[in-house]
Enzyme design. Structure first.
Site, PDB file in Angstrom:
ATOM      1  N   GLY A  60       0.838  -1.188   0.000  1.00 21.93           N
ATOM      2  CA  GLY A  60       0.000   0.000   0.000  1.00 21.93           C
ATOM      3  C   GLY A  60       0.871   1.235   0.000  1.00 21.93           C
ATOM      4  O   GLY A  60       2.075   1.162   0.284  1.00 21.93           O
ATOM      5  N   GLN A  70       3.158   9.972   1.538  1.00 21.48           N
ATOM      6  CA  GLN A  70       4.442   9.265   1.448  1.00 21.48           C
ATOM      7  C   GLN A  70       5.211   9.626   0.181  1.00 21.48           C
ATOM      8  O   GLN A  70       6.387   9.295   0.057  1.00 21.48           O
ATOM      9  CB  GLN A  70       4.227   7.741   1.493  1.00 21.48           C
ATOM     10  CG  GLN A  70       3.723   7.264   2.837  1.00 21.48           C
ATOM     11  CD  GLN A  70       3.608   5.762   2.848  1.00 21.48           C
ATOM     12  OE1 GLN A  70       2.636   5.220   2.342  1.00 21.48           O
ATOM     13  NE2 GLN A  70       4.600   5.084   3.401  1.00 21.48           N
ATOM     14  N   CYS A 113       6.293  -0.210   7.129  1.00 25.11           N
ATOM     15  CA  CYS A 113       5.881   0.970   6.377  1.00 25.11           C
ATOM     16  C   CYS A 113       7.032   1.417   5.488  1.00 25.11           C
ATOM     17  O   CYS A 113       8.184   1.423   5.928  1.00 25.11           O
ATOM     18  CB  CYS A 113       5.521   2.084   7.360  1.00 25.11           C
ATOM     19  SG  CYS A 113       4.988   3.604   6.578  1.00 25.11           S
ATOM     20  N   LEU A 114       6.726   1.775   4.236  1.00 31.47           N
ATOM     21  CA  LEU A 114       7.789   2.191   3.314  1.00 31.47           C
ATOM     22  C   LEU A 114       8.515   3.439   3.800  1.00 31.47           C
ATOM     23  O   LEU A 114       9.644   3.694   3.394  1.00 31.47           O
ATOM     24  CB  LEU A 114       7.212   2.427   1.911  1.00 31.47           C
ATOM     25  CG  LEU A 114       6.675   1.183   1.181  1.00 31.47           C
ATOM     26  CD1 LEU A 114       6.099   1.561  -0.170  1.00 31.47           C
ATOM     27  CD2 LEU A 114       7.750   0.127   1.025  1.00 31.47           C
ATOM     28  N   HIS A 170      -4.056   0.963   7.791  1.00 30.15           N
ATOM     29  CA  HIS A 170      -2.724   1.571   7.850  1.00 30.15           C
ATOM     30  C   HIS A 170      -2.651   2.773   6.889  1.00 30.15           C
ATOM     31  O   HIS A 170      -2.175   3.845   7.255  1.00 30.15           O
ATOM     32  CB  HIS A 170      -1.663   0.514   7.490  1.00 30.15           C
ATOM     33  CG  HIS A 170      -0.265   1.017   7.458  1.00 30.15           C
ATOM     34  ND1 HIS A 170       0.710   0.604   8.350  1.00 30.15           N
ATOM     35  CD2 HIS A 170       0.361   1.895   6.633  1.00 30.15           C
ATOM     36  CE1 HIS A 170       1.846   1.228   8.068  1.00 30.15           C
ATOM     37  NE2 HIS A 170       1.670   2.008   7.027  1.00 30.15           N
ATOM     38  N   GLU A 171      -3.153   2.576   5.662  1.00 26.22           N
ATOM     39  CA  GLU A 171      -3.085   3.665   4.669  1.00 26.22           C
ATOM     40  C   GLU A 171      -4.024   4.815   5.016  1.00 26.22           C
ATOM     41  O   GLU A 171      -3.660   5.980   4.862  1.00 26.22           O
ATOM     42  CB  GLU A 171      -3.391   3.125   3.260  1.00 26.22           C
ATOM     43  CG  GLU A 171      -2.424   2.061   2.752  1.00 26.22           C
ATOM     44  CD  GLU A 171      -0.953   2.400   2.926  1.00 26.22           C
ATOM     45  OE1 GLU A 171      -0.570   3.590   2.877  1.00 26.22           O
ATOM     46  OE2 GLU A 171      -0.158   1.466   3.120  1.00 26.22           O
ATOM     47  N   HIS A 222      -2.506   7.096   7.465  1.00 23.79           N
ATOM     48  CA  HIS A 222      -1.543   8.034   6.865  1.00 23.79           C
ATOM     49  C   HIS A 222      -2.213   9.347   6.446  1.00 23.79           C
ATOM     50  O   HIS A 222      -1.614  10.414   6.545  1.00 23.79           O
ATOM     51  CB  HIS A 222      -0.913   7.423   5.604  1.00 23.79           C
ATOM     52  CG  HIS A 222       0.334   6.632   5.856  1.00 23.79           C
ATOM     53  ND1 HIS A 222       1.474   7.184   6.405  1.00 23.79           N
ATOM     54  CD2 HIS A 222       0.640   5.337   5.592  1.00 23.79           C
ATOM     55  CE1 HIS A 222       2.419   6.247   6.475  1.00 23.79           C
ATOM     56  NE2 HIS A 222       1.938   5.117   5.997  1.00 23.79           N
TER      57      HIS A 222
HETATM   58 ZN   LIG Z   1       2.871   3.327   5.942  1.00 24.28          ZN
END
Ligand SMILES: [Zn+2]
Length: 161
Positions: free
Chosen positions: A46, A51, A90-91, A132-133, A136
């Site tokens: 995701g 991000q 997480c990226l 999670h997304e 963000h």
């Molecule tokens: Zn993340």
């Protein structure tokens, strides 16, 4: 189509409320396509717009071929139930993994790239990724929900699964 640069923590853009999308144009389509390329390039499940340094309520989730790529624009969780605990990463936090507890099942209302409203029910890992997304988009990072960070041995076990 292009791979964008991922914003790493710490960065202000990762911890602020994103703005709702009200224009559904070619620019949005291009952004979603770039987000997809970026998520694939960095092997994520995701990606949220902040991000890649864009403060808009846009996220994508792609956990498996069965569900494909889910585009979440202005998403809202309208129902949730149950609980699940599991490892999350997480990226924007390379190499960091921790155990996070979230609702097991969610119902989400969102818009697609054409601005059409739809509802989606998800459970288990897909529900986790969606939550999670969506977090963000409100400046909430998974690290604020981690009950315990995972060490290298535990990570190895996970990747071997
Ligand atoms: Zn993340």
């Amino acid at each position: 189509m292009a791979v964008r640069k991922i914003v790493m923590h710490p960065a202000d853009i990762l911890e602020q409320e994103c703005k709702p999308v009200d224009v559904f144009d070619k620019k949005l389509t291009k952004l979603l396509d770039d987000m997809y390329d970026t998520m694939i390039e960095f092997d994520g499940v995701g990606l949220a717009a902040p991000q890649i340094n864009i403060d808009k309520q846009i996220a994508i989730v792609d956990v498996d071929d069965q569900h494909g790529t889910i585009e979440l624009i202005n998403p809202e969780i309208i129902e949730s139930s149950g609980t699940q605990s599991g490892p999350e990463g997480c990226l924007s936090f390379p190499g960091l993994f921790g155990e996070v507890t979230r609702p097991y099942k969610v119902k989400v209302r969102a818009q697609d790239r054409k601005g059409r409203t739809y509802e989606l029910e998800a459970e288990d890992f897909l529900a986790r990724a969606i939550q999670h997304e969506i977090d963000h988009l409100h400046g909430i990072l998974f690290t604020s929900k981690v009950s315990r960070y995972l060490d290298e041995n535990e990570l190895e076990e996970l990747t071997e699964e």
